[in-house]
Design a protein around this motif. Structure first.
Motif, PDB file in Angstrom:
ATOM      1  N   ALA A 286       0.827  -1.206   0.000  1.00 47.23           N
ATOM      2  CA  ALA A 286       0.000   0.000   0.000  1.00 47.23           C
ATOM      3  C   ALA A 286       0.859   1.254   0.000  1.00 47.23           C
ATOM      4  N   VAL A 287       1.932   1.261   0.809  1.00 45.08           N
ATOM      5  CA  VAL A 287       2.843   2.409   0.833  1.00 45.08           C
ATOM      6  C   VAL A 287       3.466   2.629  -0.540  1.00 45.08           C
ATOM      7  N   THR A 288       3.874   1.546  -1.193  1.00 38.40           N
ATOM      8  CA  THR A 288       4.491   1.655  -2.516  1.00 38.40           C
ATOM      9  C   THR A 288       3.526   2.239  -3.541  1.00 38.40           C
ATOM     10  N   VAL A 289       2.287   1.755  -3.543  1.00 38.41           N
ATOM     11  CA  VAL A 289       1.291   2.239  -4.503  1.00 38.41           C
ATOM     12  C   VAL A 289       0.972   3.709  -4.265  1.00 38.41           C
ATOM     13  N   THR A 290       0.768   4.104  -3.006  1.00 39.54           N
ATOM     14  CA  THR A 290       0.421   5.494  -2.724  1.00 39.54           C
ATOM     15  C   THR A 290       1.584   6.446  -3.021  1.00 39.54           C
ATOM     16  N   THR A 291       2.827   5.974  -2.819  1.00 36.83           N
ATOM     17  CA  THR A 291       3.985   6.802  -3.172  1.00 36.83           C
ATOM     18  C   THR A 291       4.068   7.003  -4.679  1.00 36.83           C
ATOM     19  N   CYS A 292       3.810   5.951  -5.442  1.00 39.89           N
ATOM     20  CA  CYS A 292       3.786   6.078  -6.910  1.00 39.89           C
ATOM     21  C   CYS A 292       2.686   7.042  -7.345  1.00 39.89           C
ATOM     22  N   ARG A 293       1.560   6.989  -6.640  1.00 39.53           N
ATOM     23  CA  ARG A 293       0.454   7.895  -6.966  1.00 39.53           C
ATOM     24  C   ARG A 293       0.864   9.350  -6.766  1.00 39.53           C
ATOM     25  N   LYS A 294       1.616   9.632  -5.698  1.00 39.53           N
ATOM     26  CA  LYS A 294       2.057  11.006  -5.445  1.00 39.53           C
ATOM     27  C   LYS A 294       3.005  11.479  -6.548  1.00 39.53           C
ATOM     28  N   ALA A 295       3.870  10.577  -7.013  1.00 41.21           N
ATOM     29  CA  ALA A 295       4.786  10.939  -8.101  1.00 41.21           C
ATOM     30  C   ALA A 295       4.012  11.294  -9.368  1.00 41.21           C
ATOM     31  N   VAL A 296       2.987  10.503  -9.688  1.00 44.39           N
ATOM     32  CA  VAL A 296       2.158  10.788 -10.864  1.00 44.39           C
ATOM     33  C   VAL A 296       1.427  12.121 -10.688  1.00 44.39           C
ATOM     34  N   THR A 297       0.953  12.402  -9.469  1.00 45.26           N
ATOM     35  CA  THR A 297       0.249  13.653  -9.195  1.00 45.26           C
ATOM     36  C   THR A 297       1.148  14.854  -9.452  1.00 45.26           C
ATOM     37  N   ILE A 298       2.407  14.772  -9.038  1.00 46.60           N
ATOM     38  CA  ILE A 298       3.348  15.872  -9.259  1.00 46.60           C
ATOM     39  C   ILE A 298       3.569  16.093 -10.755  1.00 46.60           C
ATOM     40  N   ILE A 299       3.750  15.008 -11.505  1.00 48.26           N
ATOM     41  CA  ILE A 299       3.955  15.118 -12.957  1.00 48.26           C
ATOM     42  C   ILE A 299       2.745  15.777 -13.609  1.00 48.26           C
ATOM     43  N   ILE A 300       1.536  15.340 -13.236  1.00 49.26           N
ATOM     44  CA  ILE A 300       0.314  15.906 -13.801  1.00 49.26           C
ATOM     45  C   ILE A 300       0.193  17.386 -13.444  1.00 49.26           C
ATOM     46  N   SER A 301       0.603  17.741 -12.237  1.00 45.92           N
ATOM     47  CA  SER A 301       0.544  19.141 -11.817  1.00 45.92           C
ATOM     48  C   SER A 301       1.382  20.028 -12.734  1.00 45.92           C
ATOM     49  N   PHE A 302       2.603  19.583 -13.080  1.00 48.83           N
ATOM     50  CA  PHE A 302       3.455  20.370 -13.973  1.00 48.83           C
ATOM     51  C   PHE A 302       2.895  20.410 -15.394  1.00 48.83           C
ATOM     52  N   LEU A 303       2.197  19.332 -15.797  1.00 46.76           N
ATOM     53  CA  LEU A 303       1.668  19.276 -17.162  1.00 46.76           C
ATOM     54  C   LEU A 303       0.400  20.110 -17.336  1.00 46.76           C
ATOM     55  N   LEU A 304      -0.481  20.104 -16.338  1.00 46.88           N
ATOM     56  CA  LEU A 304      -1.801  20.725 -16.492  1.00 46.88           C
ATOM     57  C   LEU A 304      -1.883  22.146 -15.951  1.00 46.88           C
ATOM     58  N   PHE A 305      -1.007  22.504 -15.020  1.00 41.15           N
ATOM     59  CA  PHE A 305      -1.052  23.842 -14.439  1.00 41.15           C
ATOM     60  C   PHE A 305       0.222  24.592 -14.795  1.00 41.15           C
ATOM     61  N   SER A 306       0.027  25.805 -15.251  1.00 38.84           N
ATOM     62  CA  SER A 306       1.159  26.621 -15.681  1.00 38.84           C
ATOM     63  C   SER A 306       1.996  27.026 -14.473  1.00 38.84           C
ATOM     64  N   LYS A 307       3.258  26.620 -14.477  1.00 40.93           N
ATOM     65  CA  LYS A 307       4.156  26.992 -13.390  1.00 40.93           C
ATOM     66  C   LYS A 307       5.591  26.887 -13.900  1.00 40.93           C
ATOM     67  N   PRO A 308       6.501  27.687 -13.353  1.00 40.93           N
ATOM     68  CA  PRO A 308       7.901  27.613 -13.789  1.00 40.93           C
ATOM     69  C   PRO A 308       8.515  26.273 -13.417  1.00 40.93           C
ATOM     70  N   PHE A 309       9.501  25.853 -14.208  1.00 40.81           N
ATOM     71  CA  PHE A 309      10.130  24.546 -14.000  1.00 40.81           C
ATOM     72  C   PHE A 309      11.629  24.677 -14.096  1.00 40.81           C
TER      73      PHE A 309
END
Length: 361
Positions: A286-309
């Motif tokens: 469960a810890v592994t799956v939820t950690t992977c989910r957080k990584a995907v969330t961060i990637i989606i955040s950079f893709l969908l919301f305009s922010k400096p990188f």
């Protein structure tokens, strides 16, 4: 901010605990019995539902703070979220006919700590980029270790020290990158999210002890702790005037309430999916799956919301992932690790046998 799910790490350190062999009550996902599926398929289904609800959860949280003028109302968001969770918990309690087992005096303390955890986390988004907030939330090991050293005089293993050091360096680099490229960076956001982490460190141990001692259900914990937290926060916001200001803003921007409702609903369902995953495959998976989910969330955040990188985000993220990996590795019984291929093989074997029909001659 994330909906709180507390995993007893001692479960998968204890060799007598084997979630793959337990066949207690029927395993349910969102109140649907999935016991008739093989354990391998249960893992896939639960993992899919975790991503299905928590990825929109992260998107909606950032979308709410992207509404022009909403940033000062993080505590008001927490108030509405607590109210929504209380309603959902009440409905579930009535459906399951849940009775309170934990003394109300303990819920008064639990509600206060939970309020600090989720409230500070929400409020921090008024000052930090969403990826920075999520990165901080991944590093709960740091306050837990500090508390253990100061309060319990614990001595940690070298691998735990390395994990915490890697996380600390990663957090510093991520924060410096945010400060360099974000025009809205504010050190107050770092202070708020740090306070949320320390509340997380307190609430995990406290809730685990309550559930063990009183054998309380998840529905009871959700209903009473969130409702009491709601009453605390309602009183505070009525006194400082933010309740009126937040309500006026949301009435003028009615889509805000719609977003908050979906945000709360997806978080509540996501909690149920993670709990089902823990029952099916154990805490480590469960810890592994939820950690992977957080990584995907961060990637989606950079893709969908305009922010400096900047690529400094990447290097900092790698160090934090390394710290998480070392933390999990340090808490894993290496003798049990040798059994993982055997367990996985058994899951596939069970799945294969279920697909085969008996041959009638």
């Amino acid at each position: 901010m994330e909906t709180k799910i507390y995993i007893n790490e001692s479960n998968y350190q204890n060799s007598s605990y084997n979630p793959l062999k337990q066949e207690e009550t029927p395993r349910k996902l969102l109140w649907v019995d999935i016991s008739h599926f093989s354990e391998l398929w249960q893992f896939f289904i639960c993992s899919l539902v975790v991503f299905l609800f928590f990825i929109p959860y992260g998107y909606l949280q950032e979308a709410i703070f992207a509404i022009k003028g909403f940033k000062p109302f993080g505590w008001y968001l927490t108030l509405v979220q607590f109210f929504s969770y209380s309603i959902f918990g009440l409905i579930e309690s009535q459906f399951n006919k849940t009775k309170r087992r934990i003394p109300i005096i303990l819920y008064l303390l639990l509600g206060l700590i939970l309020l600090g955890s989720m409230g500070f986390s929400n409020a921090s988004l008024g000052y930090l980029n969403y990826p920075t907030q999520v990165i901080f939330k991944c590093c709960k090991l740091i306050p837990v270790m500090i508390g253990g050293i100061i309060i319990q005089k614990k001595v940690y293993k070298l691998i735990d020290v390395l994990a915490a050091s890697s996380m600390c360096i990663g957090l510093i680099l991520f924060t410096l990158a945010d400060n360099k490229v974000s025009p809205h960076f504010n050190l107050l956001g770092v202070i708020l999210i740090s306070l949320a982490l320390f509340c997380d460190a307190l609430i995990g141990n406290f809730q685990e002890k309550m559930m063990k001692k009183h054998n309380a259900s998840n529905a009871e914990i959700v209903l009473y702790s969130y409702f009491i937290g709601f009453l605390y926060l309602l009183l505070i916001l009525l006194v400082n005037g933010e309740f009126r200001e937040g309500t006026e803003f949301c009435i003028q921007n009615p889509e805000t309430y719609f977003y908050i409702f979906l945000f709360s609903l997806s978080g509540f369902f996501g909690v149920q999916a993670v709990l089902a995953l823990i029952r099916t495959c154990g805490a480590l998976v469960a810890v592994t799956v939820t950690t992977c989910r957080k990584a995907v969330t961060i990637i989606i955040s950079f893709l969908l919301f305009s922010k400096p990188f900047t690529f400094q985000y990447v290097w900092a993220g790698v160090l934090i992932v390394l710290g998480i990996y070392l933390n999990v590795l340090g808490k894993t019984n290496f003798s049990n690790l040798k059994q993982i291929p055997v367990k996985v093989g058994k899951l596939f074997e069970k799945s294969r046998k279920r697909r085969k029909s008996p041959i009638i001659v």
